[in-house]
Design a protein around this motif. Structure first.
Motif, mmCIF file in Angstrom:
data_model
loop_
_atom_site.group_PDB
_atom_site.id
_atom_site.type_symbol
_atom_site.label_atom_id
_atom_site.label_comp_id
_atom_site.label_asym_id
_atom_site.label_seq_id
_atom_site.Cartn_x
_atom_site.Cartn_y
_atom_site.Cartn_z
ATOM 1 N N ILE A 147 0.829 -1.400 0.167
ATOM 2 C CA ILE A 147 0.049 -0.001 0.043
ATOM 3 C C ILE A 147 0.890 1.386 -0.131
ATOM 4 C CG2 ILE A 147 -1.726 1.432 1.237
ATOM 5 C CD1 ILE A 147 -2.568 -1.208 2.568
ATOM 6 N N TRP A 164 -1.705 3.399 -10.779
ATOM 7 C CA TRP A 164 -2.251 3.346 -9.554
ATOM 8 C C TRP A 164 -3.712 3.132 -9.341
ATOM 9 C CZ3 TRP A 164 1.233 2.578 -5.993
ATOM 10 C CH2 TRP A 164 2.516 3.124 -6.055
ATOM 11 N N GLU A 165 -4.257 2.565 -8.243
ATOM 12 C CA GLU A 165 -5.668 2.605 -8.166
ATOM 13 C C GLU A 165 -5.984 2.972 -6.748
ATOM 14 O OE1 GLU A 165 -9.102 -1.043 -6.917
ATOM 15 O OE2 GLU A 165 -7.077 -1.440 -7.310
ATOM 16 N N CYS A 166 -6.857 3.976 -6.837
ATOM 17 C CA CYS A 166 -6.890 4.674 -5.225
ATOM 18 C C CYS A 166 -8.176 3.917 -4.686
ATOM 19 C CB CYS A 166 -7.457 6.419 -5.310
ATOM 20 S SG CYS A 166 -7.925 6.939 -3.879
ATOM 21 N N PHE A 167 -8.138 3.193 -3.490
ATOM 22 C CA PHE A 167 -9.070 2.215 -3.203
ATOM 23 C C PHE A 167 -9.695 3.126 -1.947
ATOM 24 C CE2 PHE A 167 -5.019 0.750 -1.041
ATOM 25 C CZ PHE A 167 -5.459 0.279 0.177
ATOM 26 N N ARG A 168 -9.215 4.311 -1.363
ATOM 27 C CA ARG A 168 -9.737 4.728 -0.369
ATOM 28 C C ARG A 168 -9.325 6.087 -0.155
ATOM 29 N NH1 ARG A 168 -8.304 2.048 4.509
ATOM 30 N NH2 ARG A 168 -10.254 0.530 4.182
ATOM 31 N N GLN A 169 -9.992 7.342 0.106
ATOM 32 C CA GLN A 169 -9.632 8.724 -0.046
ATOM 33 C C GLN A 169 -10.355 9.539 1.080
ATOM 34 O OE1 GLN A 169 -9.070 10.059 -4.003
ATOM 35 N NE2 GLN A 169 -7.875 12.040 -3.099
ATOM 36 N N LEU A 180 -3.477 3.981 -1.840
ATOM 37 C CA LEU A 180 -3.323 3.506 -3.370
ATOM 38 C C LEU A 180 -2.499 1.925 -3.486
ATOM 39 C CD1 LEU A 180 -1.553 6.994 -4.460
ATOM 40 C CD2 LEU A 180 -4.249 6.138 -4.861
ATOM 41 N N ARG A 181 -2.707 1.550 -4.474
ATOM 42 C CA ARG A 181 -1.981 0.179 -4.830
ATOM 43 C C ARG A 181 -1.804 0.086 -6.636
ATOM 44 N NH1 ARG A 181 -6.974 -2.782 -2.217
ATOM 45 N NH2 ARG A 181 -8.460 -2.253 -3.592
#
Length: 184
Positions: A147, A164-169, A180-181
């Protein structure tokens, strides 16, 4: 010693006497609350470490190791004092973070990378966010299933570029935190 939101045993950690912007306590708490047990046993890289509070808190929560990278000499001195104060052992690197990533961050070295770069608030100021998100060395340094946590200017569009994938912001006043992951 357990470090919670920049405090060790009820005593505040040292802050560098510089223009660095420390991470707010509510943000530190939210980050570690969101991570839960993920930090236990993780190898952590804290970029733009400032006082070292985020990396040191990771150590106090069971991280296997923490490398704290900071270019400002006063901040490096504060990190070293904070490690002594908390009786925790971290690897402090006094250098430019991109130099560290390019030369010393081996592929897959870190399960958790945290970055709190200075914000570009005016035209012409250096914007570290696109540099970080475009850094091949940072991407390679992240372990599989790792992460990357990035603090950035609220409302700023992140150039994720299908990498990158934003899975929480979440926004916290004057800062926003993105989890990001890598896109697989």
């Amino acid at each position: 010693m357990r470090v919670i939101a920049g405090s060790a045993g009820g005593l505040s950690l040292y802050l560098p006497k510089s223009e660095l912007r420390p991470t707010m306590d509510v943000v530190k708490g939210a980050i570690y609350s969101s991570l839960g047990d993920f930090v236990i046993g993780a190898r952590v890289l804290d970029l733009f470490a400032g006082s070292g509070a985020l990396g040191i808190e990771a150590l106090s929560r069971g991280a296997a190791s923490a490398t704290l990278v900071e270019n400002d000499r006063r901040a490096v001195a504060a990190i070293e004092k904070n490690l002594v104060k908390t009786n925790l052992k971290g690897n402090v690197q006094a250098m430019d973070i991109f130099r560290f990533l390019d030369r010393f961050a081996a592929p897959g070295s870190y399960e958790l990378i945290i970055a709190d770069p200075p914000y570009a608030k005016a035209p012409g100021e250096r914007d570290f966010t696109p540099e970080l998100l475009g850094s091949e060395a940072l991407l390679k340094a992240l372990a599989p299933n790792g992460i990357f946590i990035l603090e950035h200017l609220p409302g700023a569009k992140l150039p994720l570029r299908n990498v990158w994938e934003c899975f929480r912001q979440k926004r916290y006043g004057a800062t926003e935190v993105a989890f990001l992951r890598p896109v697989v």
